[in-house]
Design an enzyme around this catalytic site. Structure first.
Site, PDB file in Angstrom:
ATOM      1  N   SER A 118       0.798  -1.220   0.000  1.00 32.48           N
ATOM      2  CA  SER A 118       0.000   0.000   0.000  1.00 32.48           C
ATOM      3  C   SER A 118       0.832   1.272   0.000  1.00 32.48           C
ATOM      4  O   SER A 118       2.057   1.255  -0.047  1.00 32.48           O
ATOM      5  CB  SER A 118      -0.971   0.036   1.183  1.00 32.48           C
ATOM      6  OG  SER A 118      -0.257   0.264   2.393  1.00 32.48           O
ATOM      7  N   THR A 176      -1.351   0.620  -6.391  1.00 31.92           N
ATOM      8  CA  THR A 176      -1.508   0.036  -5.060  1.00 31.92           C
ATOM      9  C   THR A 176      -2.737   0.664  -4.414  1.00 31.92           C
ATOM     10  O   THR A 176      -3.428   1.458  -5.038  1.00 31.92           O
ATOM     11  CB  THR A 176      -0.236   0.222  -4.197  1.00 31.92           C
ATOM     12  OG1 THR A 176      -0.353  -0.588  -3.022  1.00 31.92           O
ATOM     13  CG2 THR A 176      -0.013   1.669  -3.803  1.00 31.92           C
ATOM     14  N   TYR A 177      -3.003   0.302  -3.178  1.00 28.67           N
ATOM     15  CA  TYR A 177      -4.175   0.831  -2.487  1.00 28.67           C
ATOM     16  C   TYR A 177      -3.746   1.770  -1.361  1.00 28.67           C
ATOM     17  O   TYR A 177      -2.622   1.734  -0.882  1.00 28.67           O
ATOM     18  CB  TYR A 177      -5.057  -0.299  -1.956  1.00 28.67           C
ATOM     19  CG  TYR A 177      -4.372  -1.185  -0.940  1.00 28.67           C
ATOM     20  CD1 TYR A 177      -4.518  -0.940   0.427  1.00 28.67           C
ATOM     21  CD2 TYR A 177      -3.578  -2.254  -1.341  1.00 28.67           C
ATOM     22  CE1 TYR A 177      -3.878  -1.748   1.359  1.00 28.67           C
ATOM     23  CE2 TYR A 177      -2.948  -3.064  -0.422  1.00 28.67           C
ATOM     24  CZ  TYR A 177      -3.095  -2.802   0.933  1.00 28.67           C
ATOM     25  OH  TYR A 177      -2.460  -3.592   1.853  1.00 28.67           O
ATOM     26  N   GLY A 215       5.699  -2.102   1.469  1.00 28.79           N
ATOM     27  CA  GLY A 215       5.843  -3.389   0.796  1.00 28.79           C
ATOM     28  C   GLY A 215       6.603  -3.256  -0.508  1.00 28.79           C
ATOM     29  O   GLY A 215       7.553  -2.475  -0.613  1.00 28.79           O
ATOM     30  N   ALA A 216       6.189  -4.014  -1.514  1.00 26.47           N
ATOM     31  CA  ALA A 216       6.887  -4.013  -2.804  1.00 26.47           C
ATOM     32  C   ALA A 216       6.967  -2.618  -3.417  1.00 26.47           C
ATOM     33  O   ALA A 216       7.937  -2.286  -4.103  1.00 26.47           O
ATOM     34  CB  ALA A 216       6.193  -4.977  -3.770  1.00 26.47           C
ATOM     35  N   ALA A 217       5.968  -1.779  -3.158  1.00 21.98           N
ATOM     36  CA  ALA A 217       5.971  -0.416  -3.699  1.00 21.98           C
ATOM     37  C   ALA A 217       7.166   0.390  -3.206  1.00 21.98           C
ATOM     38  O   ALA A 217       7.610   1.327  -3.874  1.00 21.98           O
ATOM     39  CB  ALA A 217       4.666   0.290  -3.336  1.00 21.98           C
TER      40      ALA A 217
END
EC number: 4.1.1.11
Length: 150
Positions: free
Chosen positions: A24, A56-57, A72-74
């Site tokens: 996110s 993403t959210y 995270g991955a972002a």
């Protein structure tokens, strides 16, 4: 149905990147509310420094914090100090585009709002679309609207 810009945070500075999180982007609720971005809503993020584009959210951070934290991955795509554009969207029938008034906020390096703009689409009697950008007073701005260096 057409996918249309619903709101935009333009020129936010990334304040953090937390790889060890589920995912996110964490944003200040004040910025989200003003641009019409909801918690858990999917947004597109465009990194002006690297050109990276991700989806993403949103999760809401502390009110008034001016935060912009990729999780995270972002976190691999944006680092603290990077300037990003965050955009949400809505699906509407083509004819309803004229009813939308997407809000666009622009920011300085400290994530303070520097301008509040509205996008507007109208249709003339021949059916041609026309696009305008308006400031808070409703005055039309030139297109393309140049982003002031922050």
């Amino acid at each position: 149905m057409r996918k249309i810009v619903a709101g935009k945070l333009h020129g936010l500075t990334v304040t953090g990147a937390d790889l060890n999180y589920h995912g996110s982007i964490t944003l200040d609720p004040e910025h989200c509310e003003e641009a019409g971005i909801l918690p858990l809503e999917f947004v597109e993020i465009w990194n002006r420094n690297s050109g990276a584009r991700i989806s993403t959210y949103v999760i809401l951070g502390e009110r008034g914090s001016r935060c912009c934290v990729l999780n995270g991955a972002a976190a691999r795509t944006c680092q603290p100090g990077d300037e990003v554009i965050i955009c949400n969207s809505v699906y509407v029938p083509e004819g309803e585009i004229v009813a939308l008034r997407p809000r666009v906020l622009t920011f300085d390096k400290d994530n303070r709002v520097t301008s509040r703009l509205t996008y507007e689409v109208t249709r003339d009697s021949q059916g041609a679309y026309h696009f305008a950008v308006r400031d808070e007073r409703g005055d039309e701005k030139p297109i393309p609207l140049r982003v002031e260096a922050s």
